[in-house]
Design a protein around this motif. Structure first.
Motif, PDB file in Angstrom:
ATOM      1  N   ALA A  93       0.812  -1.219   0.000  1.00 52.85           N
ATOM      2  CA  ALA A  93       0.000   0.000   0.000  1.00 52.85           C
ATOM      3  C   ALA A  93       0.847   1.271   0.000  1.00 52.85           C
ATOM      4  CB  ALA A  93      -0.930   0.002   1.201  1.00 52.85           C
ATOM      5  N   ASP A  94       2.108   1.190   0.435  1.00 49.69           N
ATOM      6  CA  ASP A  94       2.977   2.361   0.519  1.00 49.69           C
ATOM      7  C   ASP A  94       3.987   2.463  -0.628  1.00 49.69           C
ATOM      8  OD1 ASP A  94       1.715   3.096   2.863  1.00 49.69           O
ATOM      9  OD2 ASP A  94       3.168   2.066   4.133  1.00 49.69           O
ATOM     10  N   MET A  95       3.936   1.557  -1.578  1.00 48.35           N
ATOM     11  CA  MET A  95       4.898   1.574  -2.683  1.00 48.35           C
ATOM     12  C   MET A  95       4.527   2.669  -3.675  1.00 48.35           C
ATOM     13  SD  MET A  95       5.823  -2.355  -3.323  1.00 48.35           S
ATOM     14  CE  MET A  95       6.462  -3.352  -2.012  1.00 48.35           C
ATOM     15  N   LEU A  96       5.419   3.648  -3.806  1.00 48.71           N
ATOM     16  CA  LEU A  96       5.135   4.829  -4.616  1.00 48.71           C
ATOM     17  C   LEU A  96       5.075   4.545  -6.112  1.00 48.71           C
ATOM     18  CD1 LEU A  96       7.415   7.379  -2.752  1.00 48.71           C
ATOM     19  CD2 LEU A  96       4.957   7.026  -2.478  1.00 48.71           C
ATOM     20  N   ALA A  97       5.864   3.613  -6.598  1.00 46.53           N
ATOM     21  CA  ALA A  97       5.951   3.373  -8.041  1.00 46.53           C
ATOM     22  C   ALA A  97       4.791   2.561  -8.598  1.00 46.53           C
ATOM     23  CB  ALA A  97       7.264   2.686  -8.373  1.00 46.53           C
ATOM     24  N   ASP A  98       3.941   2.017  -7.748  1.00 45.23           N
ATOM     25  CA  ASP A  98       2.821   1.214  -8.241  1.00 45.23           C
ATOM     26  C   ASP A  98       1.965   1.966  -9.253  1.00 45.23           C
ATOM     27  OD1 ASP A  98       3.505  -1.062  -6.933  1.00 45.23           O
ATOM     28  OD2 ASP A  98       1.862  -1.005  -5.483  1.00 45.23           O
ATOM     29  N   CYS A  99       1.798   3.266  -9.056  1.00 43.51           N
ATOM     30  CA  CYS A  99       0.966   4.042  -9.980  1.00 43.51           C
ATOM     31  C   CYS A  99       1.603   4.149 -11.367  1.00 43.51           C
ATOM     32  CB  CYS A  99       0.669   5.428  -9.412  1.00 43.51           C
ATOM     33  SG  CYS A  99       2.112   6.479  -9.265  1.00 43.51           S
ATOM     34  N   LEU A 100       2.892   3.884 -11.464  1.00 41.91           N
ATOM     35  CA  LEU A 100       3.573   3.927 -12.763  1.00 41.91           C
ATOM     36  C   LEU A 100       3.508   2.587 -13.488  1.00 41.91           C
ATOM     37  CD1 LEU A 100       6.780   5.847 -11.627  1.00 41.91           C
ATOM     38  CD2 LEU A 100       4.733   6.801 -12.709  1.00 41.91           C
ATOM     39  N   THR A 101       3.219   1.521 -12.749  1.00 42.90           N
ATOM     40  CA  THR A 101       3.264   0.194 -13.349  1.00 42.90           C
ATOM     41  C   THR A 101       1.954  -0.582 -13.268  1.00 42.90           C
ATOM     42  OG1 THR A 101       4.071  -0.766 -11.278  1.00 42.90           O
ATOM     43  CG2 THR A 101       5.740  -0.025 -12.855  1.00 42.90           C
ATOM     44  N   LYS A 122       6.159   7.887   6.580  1.00 41.13           N
ATOM     45  CA  LYS A 122       5.356   7.137   5.613  1.00 41.13           C
ATOM     46  C   LYS A 122       4.800   8.004   4.492  1.00 41.13           C
ATOM     47  CE  LYS A 122       4.469   3.064   8.006  1.00 41.13           C
ATOM     48  NZ  LYS A 122       4.022   1.796   7.677  1.00 41.13           N
ATOM     49  N   CYS A 123       5.598   8.910   3.993  1.00 37.82           N
ATOM     50  CA  CYS A 123       5.247   9.767   2.852  1.00 37.82           C
ATOM     51  C   CYS A 123       3.822  10.256   2.965  1.00 37.82           C
ATOM     52  CB  CYS A 123       5.504   9.045   1.542  1.00 37.82           C
ATOM     53  SG  CYS A 123       7.186   8.468   1.417  1.00 37.82           S
ATOM     54  N   LYS A 154       2.450  13.639  -3.967  1.00 34.46           N
ATOM     55  CA  LYS A 154       2.831  14.350  -2.740  1.00 34.46           C
ATOM     56  C   LYS A 154       4.350  14.390  -2.586  1.00 34.46           C
ATOM     57  CE  LYS A 154       2.347  14.203   2.262  1.00 34.46           C
ATOM     58  NZ  LYS A 154       1.939  13.426   3.407  1.00 34.46           N
ATOM     59  N   VAL A 155       5.009  13.263  -2.858  1.00 29.91           N
ATOM     60  CA  VAL A 155       6.471  13.207  -2.754  1.00 29.91           C
ATOM     61  C   VAL A 155       7.115  14.131  -3.784  1.00 29.91           C
ATOM     62  CG1 VAL A 155       8.498  11.727  -3.041  1.00 29.91           C
ATOM     63  CG2 VAL A 155       6.533  10.918  -1.734  1.00 29.91           C
ATOM     64  N   VAL A 156       6.593  14.130  -5.001  1.00 29.97           N
ATOM     65  CA  VAL A 156       7.133  14.991  -6.049  1.00 29.97           C
ATOM     66  C   VAL A 156       6.941  16.460  -5.667  1.00 29.97           C
ATOM     67  CG1 VAL A 156       6.824  15.721  -8.451  1.00 29.97           C
ATOM     68  CG2 VAL A 156       6.868  13.282  -7.879  1.00 29.97           C
ATOM     69  N   GLU A 157       5.781  16.779  -5.130  1.00 25.04           N
ATOM     70  CA  GLU A 157       5.485  18.158  -4.732  1.00 25.04           C
ATOM     71  C   GLU A 157       6.368  18.614  -3.571  1.00 25.04           C
ATOM     72  OE1 GLU A 157       1.791  20.319  -2.574  1.00 25.04           O
ATOM     73  OE2 GLU A 157       1.296  19.205  -4.396  1.00 25.04           O
ATOM     74  N   ALA A 174      -3.816   2.148  -9.863  1.00 27.11           N
ATOM     75  CA  ALA A 174      -3.140   2.402  -8.586  1.00 27.11           C
ATOM     76  C   ALA A 174      -3.218   3.888  -8.239  1.00 27.11           C
ATOM     77  CB  ALA A 174      -1.685   1.958  -8.667  1.00 27.11           C
ATOM     78  N   ASP A 175      -3.242   4.198  -6.951  1.00 31.34           N
ATOM     79  CA  ASP A 175      -3.373   5.565  -6.446  1.00 31.34           C
ATOM     80  C   ASP A 175      -2.105   6.376  -6.738  1.00 31.34           C
ATOM     81  OD1 ASP A 175      -4.180   7.831  -5.095  1.00 31.34           O
ATOM     82  OD2 ASP A 175      -3.808   6.997  -3.112  1.00 31.34           O
ATOM     83  N   PHE A 176      -2.272   7.527  -7.398  1.00 31.29           N
ATOM     84  CA  PHE A 176      -1.161   8.394  -7.767  1.00 31.29           C
ATOM     85  C   PHE A 176      -0.868   9.446  -6.693  1.00 31.29           C
ATOM     86  CE2 PHE A 176       0.475  12.216  -9.955  1.00 31.29           C
ATOM     87  CZ  PHE A 176       1.616  11.691 -10.525  1.00 31.29           C
ATOM     88  N   SER A 177      -1.770   9.615  -5.733  1.00 30.64           N
ATOM     89  CA  SER A 177      -1.658  10.731  -4.789  1.00 30.64           C
ATOM     90  C   SER A 177      -0.387  10.692  -3.933  1.00 30.64           C
ATOM     91  CB  SER A 177      -2.894  10.810  -3.896  1.00 30.64           C
ATOM     92  OG  SER A 177      -3.008   9.654  -3.096  1.00 30.64           O
TER      93      SER A 177
END
Length: 74
Positions: A42-50, A73-74, A61-64, A54-57
């Protein structure tokens, strides 16, 4: 076997290239150059890219904010 499990294990992987990568990671951890911690799916940031849907939020947030901490936990 997951990378986190492989790094913590005494068993060797059958693939020579992966064995070398794991040995290098184990060495940096032993020298306290870096640390390895388990990240729940649930905390893996790259899931939305693959993964479709998947949740992009969390990644947004990390990019912002410009950083991510395993502690917060980001």
């Amino acid at each position: 076997m997951q990378l986190f499990d492989q790094i913590s294990s005494t068993k060797q992987c059958s693939d020579k290239r992966i064995r070398l990568d794991v040995a290098e990671i184990q060495e940096t951890v032993a020298k306290e150059v870096s640390t390895i911690s388990w990240t729940p799916t649930a905390d893996m940031l790259a899931d939305c890219l693959t993964k479709r849907g998947a949740d992009f939020s969390k990644l947004a947030k990390v990019v912002e904010e410009g950083f991510c901490s395993a502690i917060t936990k980001c």
